[in-house]
Design an enzyme around this catalytic site. Sequence first.
Site, PDB file in Angstrom:
ATOM      1  N   SER A 102       6.696  80.914 -10.313  1.00 28.61           N
ATOM      2  CA  SER A 102       8.023  81.462 -10.559  1.00 28.61           C
ATOM      3  C   SER A 102       8.779  80.530 -11.499  1.00 28.61           C
ATOM      4  CB  SER A 102       8.789  81.612  -9.244  1.00 28.61           C
ATOM      5  OG  SER A 102       8.087  82.440  -8.337  1.00 28.61           O
ATOM      6  N   GLU A 157       3.700  90.877 -19.765  1.00 32.54           N
ATOM      7  CA  GLU A 157       4.612  91.744 -19.036  1.00 32.54           C
ATOM      8  C   GLU A 157       4.362  93.188 -19.461  1.00 32.54           C
ATOM      9  OE1 GLU A 157       7.907  90.994 -16.229  1.00 32.54           O
ATOM     10  OE2 GLU A 157       6.500  89.663 -17.243  1.00 32.54           O
ATOM     11  N   TYR A 204       2.670  86.688 -23.306  1.00 38.80           N
ATOM     12  CA  TYR A 204       3.520  85.522 -23.535  1.00 38.80           C
ATOM     13  C   TYR A 204       2.824  84.184 -23.261  1.00 38.80           C
ATOM     14  CZ  TYR A 204       4.201  85.917 -18.450  1.00 38.80           C
ATOM     15  OH  TYR A 204       4.007  86.017 -17.094  1.00 38.80           O
ATOM     16  N   LYS A 236      11.033  77.177 -22.744  1.00 33.45           N
ATOM     17  CA  LYS A 236       9.852  76.404 -22.382  1.00 33.45           C
ATOM     18  C   LYS A 236       9.692  75.204 -23.301  1.00 33.45           C
ATOM     19  CE  LYS A 236       7.299  80.713 -21.382  1.00 33.45           C
ATOM     20  NZ  LYS A 236       6.146  81.528 -21.800  1.00 33.45           N
ATOM     21  N   LYS A 296      19.478  83.420 -17.508  1.00 34.22           N
ATOM     22  CA  LYS A 296      19.763  84.824 -17.237  1.00 34.22           C
ATOM     23  C   LYS A 296      21.080  85.237 -17.890  1.00 34.22           C
ATOM     24  CE  LYS A 296      17.402  86.827 -14.715  1.00 34.22           C
ATOM     25  NZ  LYS A 296      17.203  86.813 -13.261  1.00 34.22           N
TER      26      LYS A 296
END
Length: 648
Positions: free
Chosen positions: A80, A168, A220, A283, A307
Site C-alpha cells: 500500500s 491499473e 506503472y 516516487k 491525494k
Amino acid sequence: MATRAEYEALVEVLSEHDRRYYVDAAPIISDFEYDRLYAELRAIEAENPAWVVSWSPTQRVAPAPVSAFAKVVRDIPMLSLDNTYDLGELAAFCDRVTRGLDGDPVTYVVEPKIDGIGIELSYKQGLFAFGATRGDGRIGEDVTANLRTVRGVTLRLTEATDIVVRGEVYMTRDDFVHINEVRLAAGEPPFKNARNLTAGSIKLLDPKLVAQRPMRVLVYEIVDGDRVAATHFDALERIEKLGLPTSAHNATAHTFSELAEICESWLSRRETLPYEVDGLVVKVDQFDQRRALGATAKVPRWAIAYKFPARQVETVVLGLEINVGRSGQVTPVAMLEPVDVSGTTVKRASLHNWDQVERLDLGPGDRVLIEKAGEIIPQVLSVTGKADSDRFAPPEVCPSCGHTLFREAGKVALCCPNQLACPAQLLRSVEFFAGRGQMNIDGLGERVCGALLEAGLVKNVADLFVLRAEDLEKLERFAQKSAENLVLAIDRARKTATFSRLLAALGIPHVGGVAARAIAARYRRMGELLALIDRTEADGAFAAALCEIDGIGDIIARSIEAFLRDPGTREVLRLLSERGVDPVEPAARAAGGALAGKTFVITGTLSRPRGEIARDIERAGGKVTGSVSQKTSYLVAGEATGKAKLAA
C-alpha cells in the site's frame, strides 16, 4: 485462399493497430477498416484452425467460464501507500527521504493515480502467461482469462523476454456513461461508478461477459525493475518499448518546489483526463536509493500518494427522499438541482441521519455546499443560503408500509420494526438472505429479487423454497436454463445450510456470522432456540440465557429476543421449517487442535471470506469472537482494518 504467411502477416498488422489504438492512443485507420481486417482474420482462422496463434487478436476471450479463481501468492508483495492531502506533509516526506539518503540529491517521478483496480501481469518469452488481482498485496486471484479481454493487455511483447509488470485496470468516463445509457434504455438500474463496475467486471466468472465491458489498462511498474534499468523513469520507457501502455503524463521533479508546482497544476488538469484520477503518486526515481530507504511491513518509505482535495460545489435542495434500509433504518437523502461534479451529474446527496437534517436546519430551496471525495453518493456539508420555506421534519411513519417508526435509546436512526412485511425491507432482506456467507444462493441478486417480489412469487424468504422453474420462466429475461439453475441453487442451499448461516441470513440487527456461530454452537437448531423463548416470559430470562454464551452481550441478546417474539417472524420460521429449511449446526469441535485455547478476531478485507477463515480456525480448535478484548490472542487483520482495532 490465404497462405499461412499471409495469415501471420495479418495477425501482425492487427496487433500493430491494437498497439497504436490502445497503447499510443494514435490510430491510423478507421474503425470500419479495422473491423474489415478483423473479420478477414476470423474467416482465415475458421478455415485453418491449426494456424491460430495465442497472440492473435481473436484469442482474447476464453471459450468457457471458470468455476472459481485460483489464489496467486507473490514473492514481492504489492504494498500500500501512505497518503496525504497536504503539501506540508508532502514536504515532510521529502525531508525524511533526504535524511534517509544522507542528503544525497533526489529525483522524484510524479504519476497520476488512476482510480481503478490494481493488477499484475506476467510474461514468459514475451507471451502473456497469467495475470492476477492485487488482493491483499501478498495473495491475489488468478484472473488471466479476464485480463486477456482487456485491450491494452498486450498478448505478445515486442521482445521474447520474461517480465512481471503491475498496473491499473480502469474504465473511461465516456465508456462508463455509455454502459449506463444502455442499461437505462433496457430498464435496468445504472451502475454506481466506474471503479466499482471495473472491480466487479474483472471478477466475473465468464470472460465473454468481461469482454463486453470496455476496460483498459495502464502499467506503472516493473517488478524488480532494477534488473532492466537504473531508474524507475527508464523502466517506464522500457515498458513502452515492449508494447505496454503507460501514462503519457508522468513527470520528474528534482526539488520540492518543482514537486509542489506539479501537484498544484494537477488540481485543474485532472478534469482534462478521460478517466478518473484521485491524486498523484510520488516516487523516488533511482532504484539504489529505494533499496537504501527500504519499506515497512505495509508501505515503502520511498513513495507517497498525494491525494486531491475533495470536490465541493454549491447547488439547491429540491426535496427530501426517505429511504428504508434492510435493517429498517429510515434515512434522508437530499434531492438536488442537478450540478456537474468532475464530469458527473449529481442529483442526490447523503444527509446521514435526521439529527444531521436538524443540525443543518434544512428546508426546500436552501442553497447547500456538497462534497464528493470518492463517495458513491456525495454528502451535504453545510447550508450556504436559506430559503423562506418550512424546515424538513423527520417522518412519523414508514414511507413504505405505514408502520409507526421508533428510535432506539442512544441511537440517531429512525427504524421501521415491520421487518418481514415492509416492502422496502423485504427486497433487501431477501437479497441479503441469499447472499454469500448467508444462504449462498447463486443467481439471486437485486434484479432477480425485485422481479420475484414484483410478480408476487415471493412475499417472504420462505417463499423462495417453493419456487418452480415454470413459474420463473414466465418472468422477463428468464430462460428455461436460468430458471432451472436458480431452482437448483435454492435446493442446494436448503440441503447445505447450517443453523449458524440461517441465523445470520435472517438479518437480525447486531447478529453477524460470529454471533450466529456462537449461538448455534449452544442451540444447534432453530427449534431449540424457539423452545427456550417459549418457556421464558418476556422478563429478560431469555436474554439472560443467551448472555451466558461467550461473546453474546445484552444488546445482541435483546435484539434476538425482540425478533423471535414477533408473530410475523414466527410464521416465516414455521414456513421455512415446513419447506425443509431446518438446518442443524455441525457438532462442536473436538478438544485439542493446533489453535486450542486461542481466541481470534477477524477484521478487514482478506484473501477469502471471513466466514471461511473463521471455520478453519474453529476446526483447528480456536475460537473466533467479534471484538478485541483482553482475551484476544490474535487479530487477523486484512486491508482497511480500523486503527482502533489495531491499537487495541
